[in-house]
Design an enzyme around this catalytic site. Structure first.
Site, PDB file in Angstrom:
ATOM      1  N   PRO A   1       0.948  -1.398   0.050  1.00  0.00           N
ATOM      2  CA  PRO A   1       0.114  -0.226   0.118  1.00  0.00           C
ATOM      3  C   PRO A   1       0.731   1.267   0.024  1.00  0.00           C
ATOM      4  CG  PRO A   1      -0.010  -0.963   2.323  1.00  0.00           C
ATOM      5  CD  PRO A   1       0.959  -1.672   1.322  1.00  0.00           C
TER       6      PRO A   1
ATOM      7  N   GLN B   1      -6.811  -1.438   3.131  1.00  0.00           N
ATOM      8  CA  GLN B   1      -6.089  -0.925   4.450  1.00  0.00           C
ATOM      9  C   GLN B   1      -6.585   0.275   5.168  1.00  0.00           C
ATOM     10  OE1 GLN B   1      -2.000   1.603   4.645  1.00  0.00           O
ATOM     11  NE2 GLN B   1      -1.153  -0.676   5.046  1.00  0.00           N
TER      12      GLN B   1
ATOM     13  N   CYS C   1       3.051   3.447   8.661  1.00  0.00           N
ATOM     14  CA  CYS C   1       2.939   5.028   8.091  1.00  0.00           C
ATOM     15  C   CYS C   1       4.025   5.715   9.160  1.00  0.00           C
ATOM     16  CB  CYS C   1       1.683   5.428   8.082  1.00  0.00           C
ATOM     17  SG  CYS C   1       1.736   7.299   7.230  1.00  0.00           S
TER      18      CYS C   1
ATOM     19  N   LYS D   1       0.450  -4.271   8.763  1.00  0.00           N
ATOM     20  CA  LYS D   1       1.507  -3.753   8.319  1.00  0.00           C
ATOM     21  C   LYS D   1       2.593  -3.087   9.042  1.00  0.00           C
ATOM     22  CE  LYS D   1       4.035  -2.367   4.117  1.00  0.00           C
ATOM     23  NZ  LYS D   1       4.879  -1.207   4.495  1.00  0.00           N
TER      24      LYS D   1
ATOM     25  N   ASN E   1       9.435  -7.018   3.515  1.00  0.00           N
ATOM     26  CA  ASN E   1       9.086  -5.823   2.631  1.00  0.00           C
ATOM     27  C   ASN E   1      10.104  -4.684   2.968  1.00  0.00           C
ATOM     28  OD1 ASN E   1       7.390  -2.547   3.101  1.00  0.00           O
ATOM     29  ND2 ASN E   1       7.944  -3.393   1.316  1.00  0.00           N
ATOM     30  N   GLY E   2      11.192  -4.536   1.884  1.00  0.00           N
ATOM     31  CA  GLY E   2      12.082  -3.431   2.109  1.00  0.00           C
ATOM     32  C   GLY E   2      13.281  -3.794   1.225  1.00  0.00           C
TER      33      GLY E   2
ATOM     34  N   ARG F   1       8.267   0.660  -3.479  1.00  0.00           N
ATOM     35  CA  ARG F   1       9.000   1.531  -4.246  1.00  0.00           C
ATOM     36  C   ARG F   1       9.586   0.913  -5.440  1.00  0.00           C
ATOM     37  NH1 ARG F   1      12.932   4.423  -0.668  1.00  0.00           N
ATOM     38  NH2 ARG F   1      12.648   2.390   0.385  1.00  0.00           N
TER      39      ARG F   1
END
Length: 318
Positions: A13, A67, A97, A136, A197-198, A222
Site C-alpha cells: 500500500p 488498508q 506509516c 503492516k 518488505n524492504g 517503491r
C-alpha cells in the site's frame, strides 16, 4: 485466505500511488495480492465520499486487501464493517506509516509505541468482521524494538491472519537499508505467514529476502514504481522460468498510455493527468534524457499531451 504458496508477491500500500489504475496495471503483470492506499476508518465513520472512492474495487480481480488506519478500536471496528459492506473481502491495518500527521496522532507507526492499543484494534476488528485480517508494521520507532517479537505475537494472538513487516524503523522513513534480520525475527516468533518488505527491486533481491527471512512472501513498494512489469520478473524467477526481457521504449510507452487511460477513466482527465506526472517520472527513471522528460511531464494536462510527449521523445513512431 490468500495462498502465498501459489504466488508470494504482493503490491504494498502506498498513499497517493496504489490507486485503481496502478492496481489494474500491476495485476496485468501477475501480482499475487494487492493492498489499497490507506483509508481513514474515521472518515468512513463520517461517510466521507473520497475515502470510499479509495477502495472502489469495481472492475478489479481479487485478491485485494483494503488498508485502514486509525487509533480507536471502536472506530476501526466500525470502519471494518463499513469496508466489508462496500465490497472489501480482506482488510489490512496500517501500523507502519511514518508521516508525522499520522504517526504523531498514535496512528500508523504510532501504534508501535502503544502495543495494547494495537492489539485492541485487531481484537475489535476481528470481532466485527469475518474476513482475512492483517497488519503492516515496522520494526520499531527510533530503533529496532527489543519487544518486536512480542509485538508480533500479540498481533497474532489478537486475530491477525498474517503480517507484513517493513524492515525499517519509523525514524528511518525510507532511508538506509532495510533490516532483513529483524524480519526474520518476526517470522520465527509467529505461526502465521509473514511478508517481507524492504529494498526488493529485482528477482535476485526477492530470492535473497525470502532466503534470509524465511518469509512466506515478498511485499514490493517503491521497487514497482514505474516498473509494474517487475512482478512478471519476480514470478517467472520464482517459478524457475527465464526472466522476461525488459520492455522496449515502445512497450514502456504503451504501458504509460494504458496507465493514464485507466486513471482518466476513474478520476477524470484533469485530476488523473496531474497525478500521472509523478508516475511518468518513475516510468522514465534511468532512461536517456530522463531529467528533461520529467520536466516536460510536469506540464502534462491531457492524455493527448502525454501521447504527444512520447512521440516527440521517440518512444512512439510518428
Amino acid at each position: 485466505m490468500f495462498n502465498f504458496s501459489e504466488n508470494p508477491f504482493v503490491l504494498a500500500p502506498m498513499a497517493g500511488v496504489t490507486d485503481k489504475a496502478m492496481r489494474l496495471i500491476c495485476r496485468r503483470y501477475g501480482v499475487g495480492l494487492e493492498v489499497t492506499e490507506m483509508v481513514s476508518a474515521k472518515a468512513l465513520h463520517y461517510n466521507n465520499k473520497k475515502s470510499y472512492e479509495l477502495f472502489d474495487l469495481d472492475d478489479e480481480e481479487e485478491p485485494i486487501a483494503v488498508q485502514l488506519f486509525g487509533s480507536e478500536p471502536k472506530i476501526m471496528a466500525e470502519g471494518a464493517r463499513l469496508a466489508v459492506a462496500h465490497g472489501a473481502k480482506m482488510l489490512d491495518v496500517n501500523m507502519g506509516c511514518p508521516v508525522p500527521k499520522v504517526a504523531n496522532h498514535g496512528e500508523g507507526s504510532g501504534l508501535l509505541r502503544t502495543p495494547e492499543v494495537a492489539f485492541a484494534i485487531i481484537r475489535a476488528m476481528r470481532a466485527a468482521v469475518d474476513v482475512p485480517l492483517s497488519a503492516k508494521i515496522r520494526i520499531g520507532w527510533e530503533e529496532r524494538a527489543p519487544q518486536l517479537a512480542d509485538f508480533a505475537r500479540g498481533l497474532e494472538a489478537s486475530g491477525c491472519d498474517f503480517l507484513a513487516v517493513h524492515g525499517r524503523t519509523r525514524s528511518q522513513y525510507y532511508s538506509g537499508e532495510a533490516d532483513w534480520q529483524a524480519i526474520a525475527e518476526v517470522v520465527q516468533a509467529v505461526d502465521i505467514p509473514v511478508l517481507a518488505n524492504g529494498d526488493v527491486v529485482d528477482a535476485q533481491g526477492a530470492r535473497a529476502i525470502l532466503e534470509t527471512t524465511g518469509a512466506a512472501g515478498v511485499m514490493v513498494g517503491r521497487g514497482a514504481l514505474g516498473r509494474p512489469w517487475l512482478f512478471a520478473e519476480l514470478l517467472a524467477d520464482w517459478q524457475g522460468q527465464p526472466l522476461p526481457p525488459e520492455p522496449s521504449l515502445a512497450e514502456r510507452a504503451q504501458v504509460m498510455l494504458d496507465h493514464a487511460a485507466l486513471a482518466c477513466r476513474y478520476k477524470g482527465e484533469r485530476i488523473a493527468m496531474q497525478e500521472m506526472r509523478k508516475q511518468i517520472g518513475w516510468y522514465v527513471k534511468g532512461l536517456p534524457h530522463a531529467a528533461a522528460l520529467r520536466r516536460d511531464a510536469c506540464l502534462l494536462n491531457t492524455y493527448d499531451d502525454l501521447e504527444a510527449l512520447l512521440r516527440r521523445e521517440g518512444f512512439l513512431s510518428a
